[in-house]
Write a protein that holds these residues in place. Structure first.
Motif, PDB file in Angstrom:
ATOM      1  N   ARG A  88       0.824  -1.205   0.000  1.00 23.08           N
ATOM      2  CA  ARG A  88       0.000   0.000   0.000  1.00 23.08           C
ATOM      3  C   ARG A  88       0.859   1.256   0.000  1.00 23.08           C
ATOM      4  N   SER A  89       1.893   1.274   0.849  1.00 22.39           N
ATOM      5  CA  SER A  89       2.705   2.486   0.982  1.00 22.39           C
ATOM      6  C   SER A  89       3.547   2.758  -0.259  1.00 22.39           C
ATOM      7  N   SER A  90       3.747   1.742  -1.096  1.00 20.02           N
ATOM      8  CA  SER A  90       4.562   1.923  -2.303  1.00 20.02           C
ATOM      9  C   SER A  90       3.751   2.392  -3.499  1.00 20.02           C
ATOM     10  N   LEU A  91       2.427   2.396  -3.380  1.00 17.30           N
ATOM     11  CA  LEU A  91       1.584   2.645  -4.536  1.00 17.30           C
ATOM     12  C   LEU A  91       1.458   4.124  -4.859  1.00 17.30           C
ATOM     13  N   ASP A  92       1.454   4.412  -6.148  1.00 12.98           N
ATOM     14  CA  ASP A  92       1.153   5.746  -6.652  1.00 12.98           C
ATOM     15  C   ASP A  92       0.256   5.550  -7.869  1.00 12.98           C
ATOM     16  N   VAL A  93      -0.975   5.123  -7.610  1.00 14.13           N
ATOM     17  CA  VAL A  93      -1.901   4.791  -8.691  1.00 14.13           C
ATOM     18  C   VAL A  93      -3.241   5.471  -8.449  1.00 14.13           C
ATOM     19  N   PRO A  94      -4.004   5.759  -9.522  1.00 15.69           N
ATOM     20  CA  PRO A  94      -5.257   6.501  -9.405  1.00 15.69           C
ATOM     21  C   PRO A  94      -6.452   5.612  -9.088  1.00 15.69           C
ATOM     22  N   THR A  95      -6.406   4.896  -8.002  1.00 13.57           N
ATOM     23  CA  THR A  95      -7.513   4.007  -7.688  1.00 13.57           C
ATOM     24  C   THR A  95      -7.491   3.646  -6.223  1.00 13.57           C
ATOM     25  N   ALA A  96      -8.344   2.745  -5.803  1.00 12.47           N
ATOM     26  CA  ALA A  96      -8.432   2.350  -4.398  1.00 12.47           C
ATOM     27  C   ALA A  96      -7.886   0.945  -4.189  1.00 12.47           C
ATOM     28  N   LEU A  97      -7.283   0.736  -3.029  1.00 20.05           N
ATOM     29  CA  LEU A  97      -6.842  -0.587  -2.616  1.00 20.05           C
ATOM     30  C   LEU A  97      -7.451  -0.893  -1.259  1.00 20.05           C
ATOM     31  N   PHE A  98      -8.138  -2.016  -1.165  1.00 17.28           N
ATOM     32  CA  PHE A  98      -8.760  -2.469   0.072  1.00 17.28           C
ATOM     33  C   PHE A  98      -8.039  -3.727   0.522  1.00 17.28           C
ATOM     34  N   THR A  99      -7.618  -3.795   1.783  1.00 16.10           N
ATOM     35  CA  THR A  99      -6.837  -4.950   2.232  1.00 16.10           C
ATOM     36  C   THR A  99      -7.400  -5.531   3.517  1.00 16.10           C
ATOM     37  N   ARG A 100      -7.147  -6.825   3.694  1.00 13.66           N
ATOM     38  CA  ARG A 100      -7.434  -7.518   4.931  1.00 13.66           C
ATOM     39  C   ARG A 100      -6.317  -8.532   5.192  1.00 13.66           C
ATOM     40  N   THR A 101      -6.011  -8.739   6.452  1.00 11.42           N
ATOM     41  CA  THR A 101      -5.042  -9.756   6.854  1.00 11.42           C
ATOM     42  C   THR A 101      -5.804 -10.983   7.321  1.00 11.42           C
ATOM     43  N   LEU A 102      -5.594 -12.102   6.639  1.00 18.31           N
ATOM     44  CA  LEU A 102      -6.312 -13.328   7.001  1.00 18.31           C
ATOM     45  C   LEU A 102      -5.688 -14.536   6.330  1.00 18.31           C
ATOM     46  N   ASP A 103      -6.008 -15.694   6.851  1.00 13.79           N
ATOM     47  CA  ASP A 103      -5.649 -16.977   6.252  1.00 13.79           C
ATOM     48  C   ASP A 103      -6.859 -17.443   5.444  1.00 13.79           C
ATOM     49  N   VAL A 104      -6.710 -17.587   4.140  1.00 17.83           N
ATOM     50  CA  VAL A 104      -7.858 -17.924   3.296  1.00 17.83           C
ATOM     51  C   VAL A 104      -8.433 -19.302   3.598  1.00 17.83           C
ATOM     52  N   SER A 105      -7.666 -20.137   4.294  1.00 13.83           N
ATOM     53  CA  SER A 105      -8.179 -21.466   4.632  1.00 13.83           C
ATOM     54  C   SER A 105      -8.932 -21.487   5.961  1.00 13.83           C
ATOM     55  N   ALA A 106      -8.948 -20.357   6.669  1.00 15.61           N
ATOM     56  CA  ALA A 106      -9.656 -20.293   7.944  1.00 15.61           C
ATOM     57  C   ALA A 106     -11.154 -20.136   7.709  1.00 15.61           C
ATOM     58  N   PRO A 107     -11.970 -20.916   8.383  1.00 16.04           N
ATOM     59  CA  PRO A 107     -13.417 -20.847   8.190  1.00 16.04           C
ATOM     60  C   PRO A 107     -13.962 -19.437   8.414  1.00 16.04           C
ATOM     61  N   GLU A 108     -14.795 -19.009   7.487  1.00 16.37           N
ATOM     62  CA  GLU A 108     -15.559 -17.763   7.532  1.00 16.37           C
ATOM     63  C   GLU A 108     -14.760 -16.503   7.242  1.00 16.37           C
ATOM     64  N   LEU A 109     -13.444 -16.498   7.451  1.00 17.07           N
ATOM     65  CA  LEU A 109     -12.684 -15.268   7.251  1.00 17.07           C
ATOM     66  C   LEU A 109     -12.634 -14.852   5.781  1.00 17.07           C
ATOM     67  N   LEU A 110     -12.443 -15.825   4.891  1.00 16.36           N
ATOM     68  CA  LEU A 110     -12.416 -15.508   3.467  1.00 16.36           C
ATOM     69  C   LEU A 110     -13.770 -14.963   3.025  1.00 16.36           C
ATOM     70  N   GLU A 111     -14.846 -15.613   3.451  1.00 16.61           N
ATOM     71  CA  GLU A 111     -16.182 -15.162   3.072  1.00 16.61           C
ATOM     72  C   GLU A 111     -16.443 -13.742   3.570  1.00 16.61           C
ATOM     73  N   ARG A 112     -16.032 -13.449   4.798  1.00 13.50           N
ATOM     74  CA  ARG A 112     -16.217 -12.112   5.351  1.00 13.50           C
ATOM     75  C   ARG A 112     -15.415 -11.079   4.554  1.00 13.50           C
ATOM     76  N   PHE A 113     -14.189 -11.440   4.189  1.00 10.44           N
ATOM     77  CA  PHE A 113     -13.353 -10.536   3.388  1.00 10.44           C
ATOM     78  C   PHE A 113     -14.023 -10.178   2.071  1.00 10.44           C
ATOM     79  N   VAL A 114     -14.562 -11.169   1.372  1.00  7.75           N
ATOM     80  CA  VAL A 114     -15.197 -10.901   0.075  1.00  7.75           C
ATOM     81  C   VAL A 114     -16.418 -10.004   0.250  1.00  7.75           C
TER      82      VAL A 114
END
Length: 269
Positions: free
Chosen positions: A60-86
């Motif tokens: 994120r801190s390296s970006l210089d682009v004309p758009t938005a970046l949305f981030t989350r920290t999670l393990d995609v194999s963990a139940p429910e976290l991936l679904e919540r992120f989407v």
């Protein structure tokens, strides 16, 4: 799980993905990072996730682009976290137009050493993650009138080599793509796979071999007719094509991006 909703540069978005809203799993390093940067540079609004917050913050801190970046920290194999992120990503971006399942990996060694837990973890990370990602993203793509899903598989999905748990999970991804492409076609949703060959990524396995064991690396290069490994930028370009309108008639395929690679590992097959 740590949360971070971020806005990028201030200029109006331009490029082939201007206005598009795309989720990319595993987008903080390696191939995933190249995908995210390419999509952002072409005007997309992107949501991505990774297991550790530091690489996401560095991205994120390296970006210089004309758009938005949305981030989350999670393990995609963990139940429910991936679904919540989407769901949160769709809300933050105002919907979804595309999905890239890039997160993946393997656990365990050979058949006599790998445990049942190694096999289950490898399948959940590759197959389970993709199933749940597509399932939760599909209603959002339908609401947008369709979209494109790209699954990052591997040449190991049909060119066998060690370890079997990884290759079989990648083969399952490829078959899943061909099936879901038919299931979701009536919704205007395309589903394709890209199968990278061995990529030369700084700090990763083949780069370490190149630096630490040049003779072994030179032998491995003979598996490529042009004697060059795949660059992640080349794979990202192929994924961008499958996300774009240029591929609007393409669905259900597995696109190898492997420079004609023979064996997927130095151990052969």
């Amino acid at each position: 799980m740590t949360d971070a909703g971020h806005t990028g540069g201030q200029r109006a978005a331009t490029g082939q993905f201007a206005g598009r809203r795309i989720v990319v799993t595993g987008g903080s390093r390696g191939l995933g990072e190249h995908i995210v940067r390419l999509l952002l540079s072409e005007g997309a609004r992107v949501a991505t996730c990774a297991r550790k917050p530091e690489p996401l913050e560095a991205l994120r801190s390296s970006l210089d682009v004309p758009t938005a970046l949305f981030t989350r920290t999670l393990d995609v194999s963990a139940p429910e976290l991936l679904e919540r992120f989407v769901e949160e990503a769709a809300s933050a971006l105002g919907g979804l137009d595309g999905v890239v399942a890039c997160a993946g990996g393997a656990r365990g060694r050979g058949i006599t050493e790998a445990t049942a837990e190694d096999w289950a973890a490898t399948w959940e990370l590759n197959v389970g993650h993709v199933v749940r990602l597509i399932a939760v993203a599909t209603p959002h793509l339908r609401a947008a009138g369709g979209g494109s899903i790209v699954v990052v598989a591997s040449v190991s999905g049909w060119k066998p080599g060690p370890q079997a748990q990884y290759g079989s999970a990648k083969a399952a991804q490829i078959h899943m793509v061909s099936s879901l492409a038919r299931e979701l076609a009536t919704d205007g949703i395309r589903v394709n796979a890209v199968s990278p060959g061995s990529m030369l990524i700084p700090g990763k396995r083949w780069d370490r071999m190149r630096r630490e064991d040049p003779s072994a690396f030179d032998r491995f290069r003979t598996e490529f007719p042009g004697r060059e490994l795949v660059r992640p930028e080349e794979v990202a370009d192929a994924i961008a094509f499958l996300l774009s309108d240029q591929s609007r008639a393409v669905t259900g395929i597995n696109l190898p991006v492997d420079k004609g690679q023979n064996a997927p590992t130095p151990e052969g097959y």
